[in-house]
Scaffold this active site. Structure first.
Site: not given
Ligand code: CP
Ligand code: NVA
Length: 334
Positions: A136, A229, A316
């Site tokens: 990530q 997050d 990604r």
């Protein structure tokens, strides 16, 4: 550079130059993909993807990257194999290592992916553990580099639970790449003291700066990137929601927080998935239970022009492709 045969388990195992080279390779593979230039660099190889936790981005990125590189893929979820229930990680590693050319693993403790790598004599790639999410970070840094043309010296602020996989890995990545990292959260959510100490010694070499700041106003001044997050990660019990919401609500990324940077060009980033509205099952259930319409980021910021989350998600695939190509091929062939 020589990555061939190496595992990709955490960024701590790589130098700044190696991390930079993987990002460069990802940028070049991205350009090839966009231009329609074939890059079947691993033709005829096969990989196994083990997912003990769910995934959208990581699984799809490994699969599409593998197809683009000319490889075959087997996906194993937590119910569809013997792993953990009838067969140990060490035995699984030796079986899969004899059949496949590389193994991706997403699971719980970091020690599990390290154990898999110890016993498999093919490259093992960490697709997320409780402690680290290294692929990530490569995608995040490619995105930041595309945005600002550099990493070194940029002011990066992480808001939220900084002691879990994302906070830990971003701190390591920023330390390695000479960035100015701030974890903005209550002190109990700061990363583990031993990991901070390790990152401080890396920072002394690279010129990075690390700050741990519960005060939102102080933390956000001058930020180039605000990152958050989810407040409750995969595998955590539902009971922790209440405490997380009450501790982390002041650290929500909203329009006021974005304005506190004093910079119009600040970008918003998130690894995704995100609870920015009530359109998911968990977001709706927790929103109704705790009287909220969003958790770690408001829908307004998530959907704003400053948000780069979907380019980050696309990256990604390009960065995971770079990790697989680098660890399976001779560097000179890439
Ligand atoms: N960011 C990320 O790892 O997403 P997934 O859980 O969908 O793989
Ligand atoms: N901290 C999150 C990251 C998801 C990509 C989790 O572990 O669920």
């Amino acid at each position: 550079m020589n990555f061939k045969g190496k595992d990709f388990l955490k960024l701590l195992d790589f130098t700044s130059e190696e991390i930079g080279a993987l990002i460069d390779l990802a940028a070049s593979l991205k350009a090839k993909k966009k231009a329609g230039v074939p890059h079947r660099l691993c033709e005829g190889k096969n990989i196994a993807l083990i997912f003990e936790k769910t995934s959208t981005r990581t699984r799809c990125s490994f699969e599409v990257a593998a197809y683009d590189l000319g490889m075959g893929v087997t996906y194993l979820d937590s119910n569809g194999s013997q792993i953990g229930k009838k067969e140990s990680i060490a035995d699984t590693a030796r079986v899969l290592g004899s059949i496949y050319d590389g193994i991706e693993y997403r699971g719980y403790g970091q020690e599990l992916v390290e154990e898999l790598a110890k016993y498999a004599d093919v490259p093992v790639w960490n697709g997320l553990t409780n402690e680290f999410h290294p692929t990530q970070i490569l995608a995040d840094f490619l995105t930041i580099r595309e945005q600002f043309g550099k990493l070194r010296g940029l002011k990066f602020v992480y808001m939220g639970d900084a002691r879990y996989n994302m906070g830990n890995s971003l701190m390591v990545g920023c330390a390695k790449m000479g960035m100015d990292f701030t974890a903005c959260c209550p002190a109990k959510y700061f990363p583990d003291a031993a990991l901070i100490a390790e990152c401080e010694s890396i920072a002394a070499e690279t010129g990075a700066k690390l700050h741990f700041e519960p005060d939102v106003d102080k933390a956000l001044v001058g930020a180039d990137v605000i990152y958050t997050d989810v407040w409750v990660s995969m595998g955590e019990p539902v009971e922790v929601w209440q405490e997380r919401i009450s501790d982390l609500a002041p650290y929500q990324v909203n329009t006021e927080a974005m304005a506190k940077t004093g910079k119009g060009e600040t970008v918003f980033m998130h690894c995704l998935p995100s609870y920015h509205d009530m359109k998911t099952q968990v977001g709706r259930e927790m929103g109704e239970k705790f009287g909220r319409t969003a958790m770690e980021v408001t829908d307004e910021v998530f959907e704003s022009a400053q948000s780069v989350v979907f380019r980050e998600a696309e990256n990604r695939m390009h960065t995971i492709k770079a990790v697989m190509a680098a660890t399976l091929c001779d560097w000179e062939a890439l």
